[in-house]
Design a protein around this motif. Structure first.
Motif, PDB file in Angstrom:
ATOM      1  N   TRP A   1       4.402  -4.770 -27.116  1.00  0.00           N
ATOM      2  CA  TRP A   1       3.885  -6.098 -27.446  1.00  0.00           C
ATOM      3  C   TRP A   1       4.143  -6.996 -26.251  1.00  0.00           C
ATOM      4  N   SER A   2       3.350  -8.055 -26.127  1.00  0.00           N
ATOM      5  CA  SER A   2       3.391  -8.819 -24.879  1.00  0.00           C
ATOM      6  C   SER A   2       3.412 -10.335 -25.072  1.00  0.00           C
ATOM      7  N   THR A   3       4.109 -10.963 -24.154  1.00  0.00           N
ATOM      8  CA  THR A   3       4.038 -12.402 -23.922  1.00  0.00           C
ATOM      9  C   THR A   3       3.514 -12.573 -22.494  1.00  0.00           C
ATOM     10  N   GLN A   4       3.468 -13.802 -22.010  1.00  0.00           N
ATOM     11  CA  GLN A   4       3.066 -14.041 -20.631  1.00  0.00           C
ATOM     12  C   GLN A   4       3.971 -15.092 -19.994  1.00  0.00           C
ATOM     13  N   TYR A   5       4.027 -15.061 -18.676  1.00  0.00           N
ATOM     14  CA  TYR A   5       4.729 -16.112 -17.949  1.00  0.00           C
ATOM     15  C   TYR A   5       3.920 -16.497 -16.724  1.00  0.00           C
ATOM     16  N   TYR A   6       4.138 -17.727 -16.273  1.00  0.00           N
ATOM     17  CA  TYR A   6       3.316 -18.267 -15.196  1.00  0.00           C
ATOM     18  C   TYR A   6       4.153 -19.222 -14.357  1.00  0.00           C
ATOM     19  N   ILE A   7       3.577 -19.730 -13.304  1.00  0.00           N
ATOM     20  CA  ILE A   7       4.278 -20.650 -12.403  1.00  0.00           C
ATOM     21  C   ILE A   7       4.161 -22.071 -12.943  1.00  0.00           C
ATOM     22  N   HIS A   8       5.322 -22.696 -13.163  1.00  0.00           N
ATOM     23  CA  HIS A   8       5.320 -24.081 -13.637  1.00  0.00           C
ATOM     24  C   HIS A   8       5.179 -25.007 -12.440  1.00  0.00           C
ATOM     25  N   GLU A   9       4.277 -25.981 -12.544  1.00  0.00           N
ATOM     26  CA  GLU A   9       4.015 -26.915 -11.459  1.00  0.00           C
ATOM     27  C   GLU A   9       4.459 -28.316 -11.856  1.00  0.00           C
ATOM     28  N   PHE A  10       5.232 -28.984 -11.004  1.00  0.00           N
ATOM     29  CA  PHE A  10       5.622 -30.363 -11.287  1.00  0.00           C
ATOM     30  C   PHE A  10       5.982 -31.105 -10.002  1.00  0.00           C
ATOM     31  N   ARG A  11       6.046 -32.417 -10.111  1.00  0.00           N
ATOM     32  CA  ARG A  11       6.432 -33.247  -8.975  1.00  0.00           C
ATOM     33  C   ARG A  11       7.921 -33.549  -9.035  1.00  0.00           C
TER      34      ARG A  11
ATOM     35  N   SER B   1      12.874 -22.973 -15.631  1.00  0.00           N
ATOM     36  CA  SER B   1      13.882 -21.944 -15.895  1.00  0.00           C
ATOM     37  C   SER B   1      13.321 -20.844 -16.778  1.00  0.00           C
ATOM     38  N   LEU B   2      12.566 -21.227 -17.799  1.00  0.00           N
ATOM     39  CA  LEU B   2      11.961 -20.264 -18.701  1.00  0.00           C
ATOM     40  C   LEU B   2      10.960 -19.381 -17.972  1.00  0.00           C
ATOM     41  N   GLU B   3      10.086 -19.981 -17.168  1.00  0.00           N
ATOM     42  CA  GLU B   3       9.047 -19.215 -16.490  1.00  0.00           C
ATOM     43  C   GLU B   3       9.586 -18.436 -15.294  1.00  0.00           C
ATOM     44  N   GLY B   4      10.654 -18.940 -14.669  1.00  0.00           N
ATOM     45  CA  GLY B   4      11.289 -18.209 -13.571  1.00  0.00           C
ATOM     46  C   GLY B   4      10.851 -18.629 -12.191  1.00  0.00           C
ATOM     47  N   THR B   5       9.669 -19.225 -12.073  1.00  0.00           N
ATOM     48  CA  THR B   5       9.149 -19.680 -10.781  1.00  0.00           C
ATOM     49  C   THR B   5       8.480 -21.028 -10.971  1.00  0.00           C
ATOM     50  N   ALA B   6       8.605 -21.901  -9.971  1.00  0.00           N
ATOM     51  CA  ALA B   6       7.950 -23.208 -10.048  1.00  0.00           C
ATOM     52  C   ALA B   6       7.463 -23.631  -8.674  1.00  0.00           C
ATOM     53  N   TYR B   7       6.394 -24.417  -8.662  1.00  0.00           N
ATOM     54  CA  TYR B   7       5.930 -25.115  -7.472  1.00  0.00           C
ATOM     55  C   TYR B   7       6.330 -26.567  -7.643  1.00  0.00           C
ATOM     56  N   VAL B   8       7.155 -27.064  -6.737  1.00  0.00           N
ATOM     57  CA  VAL B   8       7.641 -28.438  -6.817  1.00  0.00           C
ATOM     58  C   VAL B   8       7.070 -29.231  -5.638  1.00  0.00           C
ATOM     59  N   THR B   9       6.343 -30.295  -5.946  1.00  0.00           N
ATOM     60  CA  THR B   9       5.738 -31.126  -4.915  1.00  0.00           C
ATOM     61  C   THR B   9       6.616 -32.343  -4.662  1.00  0.00           C
ATOM     62  N   ASP B  10       6.983 -32.582  -3.395  1.00  0.00           N
ATOM     63  CA  ASP B  10       7.825 -33.732  -3.080  1.00  0.00           C
ATOM     64  C   ASP B  10       6.961 -34.952  -2.773  1.00  0.00           C
TER      65      ASP B  10
ATOM     66  N   GLY C   1       4.036 -34.609  -0.467  1.00  0.00           N
ATOM     67  CA  GLY C   1       2.993 -33.660  -0.831  1.00  0.00           C
ATOM     68  C   GLY C   1       3.297 -32.221  -0.457  1.00  0.00           C
ATOM     69  N   THR C   2       4.504 -31.996   0.059  1.00  0.00           N
ATOM     70  CA  THR C   2       4.904 -30.639   0.426  1.00  0.00           C
ATOM     71  C   THR C   2       5.311 -29.861  -0.825  1.00  0.00           C
ATOM     72  N   ILE C   3       4.807 -28.645  -0.952  1.00  0.00           N
ATOM     73  CA  ILE C   3       5.127 -27.810  -2.105  1.00  0.00           C
ATOM     74  C   ILE C   3       6.196 -26.797  -1.735  1.00  0.00           C
ATOM     75  N   THR C   4       7.272 -26.783  -2.518  1.00  0.00           N
ATOM     76  CA  THR C   4       8.341 -25.803  -2.357  1.00  0.00           C
ATOM     77  C   THR C   4       8.285 -24.826  -3.517  1.00  0.00           C
ATOM     78  N   VAL C   5       8.358 -23.541  -3.203  1.00  0.00           N
ATOM     79  CA  VAL C   5       8.378 -22.507  -4.231  1.00  0.00           C
ATOM     80  C   VAL C   5       9.837 -22.190  -4.550  1.00  0.00           C
ATOM     81  N   ILE C   6      10.233 -22.390  -5.813  1.00  0.00           N
ATOM     82  CA  ILE C   6      11.598 -22.067  -6.217  1.00  0.00           C
ATOM     83  C   ILE C   6      11.569 -20.946  -7.251  1.00  0.00           C
ATOM     84  N   ASN C   7      12.587 -20.111  -7.195  1.00  0.00           N
ATOM     85  CA  ASN C   7      12.658 -18.947  -8.068  1.00  0.00           C
ATOM     86  C   ASN C   7      14.039 -18.904  -8.722  1.00  0.00           C
ATOM     87  N   PHE C   8      14.066 -18.504  -9.994  1.00  0.00           N
ATOM     88  CA  PHE C   8      15.336 -18.317 -10.687  1.00  0.00           C
ATOM     89  C   PHE C   8      16.209 -17.355  -9.895  1.00  0.00           C
TER      90      PHE C   8
END
Length: 249
Positions: free
Chosen positions: A44-54, A82-91, A94-101
């Protein structure tokens, strides 16, 4: 320039190989021969994705080595990342930093139950507020130095599906997906076990969908352990080697 375009522009600079995977040919492996299939699985399956926020709010994004990233989040953004494990954070520039759990620390930065959508969650929400991060690139990192690839990577329980395994899901074959570069392709049904998660136990898998938060595999992703589907472990060396190379840094 919209956020999606910015993300693609940044990621092309950070991880060209990840975007090489966006060609339609990478999803056109042939249906497996019977002789190239091994263990049948009921999953059985769920999904996860990259969370994007400023970047904003009062909660600091701290790396696993104790260093501050200089980025901040509000309660819901921190906990969803934290739930998704990866996020794109825009400062602010306008620079995007990729962060990973990276790991859970000893102390909590925030009470994730304070975010309304997690207030009554049955998941281990309390641990999310302790997350420490690592700076990443592309679409983020899985286990064993694997990179995450949208619509290919799955998180698994390694005692059921060992890391590095390729599985074939018949119900995923033929589904139309939109890749991060905007190209629409037909999925071939193959997935690579390159990640894990605290809630991924036994016959539960989690399909990574990159920046896409919709459900591309509605016949597969039911988020209900009672809604299972059939899959098989693939033994075709050509396909295994191709997906392994795609995921290896």
């Amino acid at each position: 320039m919209n956020l999606k375009t910015k993300i693609i522009s940044v990621l092309i600079g950070l991880s060209a190989y990840s975007f090489a995977q966006d060609s339609s040919g990478e999803f056109h492996f042939p249906e497996p021969e019977t002789t190239a299939l091994s263990t049948p699985l009921s999953l059985w399956s769920t999904q996860y994705y990259i969370h994007e926020f400023r970047s904003g709010g009062a909660i600091p994004i701290v790396y696993a080595n104790g260093e501050s990233s200089g980025l901040f989040a509000d309660t819901c953004d921190f906990c969803t990342a934290s739930l998704e494990g990866t996020a794109y954070v825009t400062d602010s520039l306008g620079t995007i930093t990729v962060i990973n759990f990276a790991k859970s620390g000893d102390s909590s930065f925030v009470d994730c139950r304070a975010c309304k959508k997690y207030a009554s969650s049955k998941l281990k929400v309390e641990s999310w507020g302790k997350t420490l991060w690592t700076k990443s690139e592309g679409f983020g990192d899985g286990v064993k130095n694997y990179r995450l690839i949208p619509f290919r990577t799955i998180a698994v329980d390694k005692d059921v599906i060992p890391y590095g395994t390729v599985i074939y899901i018949p119900k995923a074959k033929g589904k139309i997906i939109e890749l991060p570069d905007g190209e629409q392709v037909t999925h071939d049904g193959y997935f690579f076990a390159g990640d894990t998660g605290g809630a991924i136990k036994k016959n539960h898998i989690d399909i990574f969908t990159g920046i896409y938060s919709g459900n591309p595999f509605s016949d597969v992703i039911k988020s209900n352990e009672g809604k299972t589907f059939e899959a098989v472990i693939v033994t075709d060396a050509t396909i295994i080697n191709a997906l392994t190379e795609m995921h290896t840094k």
